[in-house]
Write a protein that holds these residues in place. Structure first.
Motif: not given
Length: 151
Positions: A67-78
């Motif tokens: 799992a990851r944050h989409p596009r590395g954006r921490q404001d989007w869910p993992r």
């Protein structure tokens, strides 16, 4: 199973940039060593095609298996890699429905293919509305937000 490219993306973008793909025009040159000269016969009757291609320049070291944050954006869910459409997937395959502008023998002209020049193409299918989803579509807010500028 071994995948053999049936063609290669030519033109369009040279670098994988996340947004603004709708105006990008490119070609797929089919490989005559894999396909016969009439492999695309009748394809020009369709307005759109579904292209399966490889993220050929993606470093295997960045492939995500969890799992990851989409596009590395921490404001989007993992999210698990299977719950998003990002490039760093285990098999590094992309799938896009794009406009078919023309067919000339073993060359397909396209608009909106989000693959870069040199990408191997593994399959091309005509888009048929009968294969579109049936019923209501559900997706999270972040997924709509990530696509706002993509096309």
């Amino acid at each position: 199973m071994k995948l053999v490219p049936i063609g290669t993306v030519q033109g369009g973008r040279a670098e994988p940039i996340d947004d603004g793909w709708d105006g990008v025009e490119s070609e797929i040159r089919l490989d005559p060593a894999v396909l016969g000269p009439d492999a695309a016969l009748g394809l020009d009757q369709f307005s759109h095609v579904v292209v399966v291609f490889g993220f050929h320049r993606l470093d295997a070291a960045v492939v995500e298996h969890n799992a990851r944050h989409p596009r590395g954006r921490q404001d989007w869910p993992r999210m698990g890699i299977l719950a998003q459409r990002g490039a760093p997937r285990p098999n590094r395959l992309g799938v896009t429905t794009c406009a078919l502008l023309g067919v000339r023998g073993m060359v397909l002209r396209l608009r909106g293919l989000d693959a870069i020049a040199g990408s191997p193409v593994f399959d091309i299918k005509p888009h048929m509305t009968g294969f579109d989803p049936r019923g209501a579509i559900r997706e999270p807010d972040w997924a709509r937000e990530i696509m706002a500028g993509y096309w």
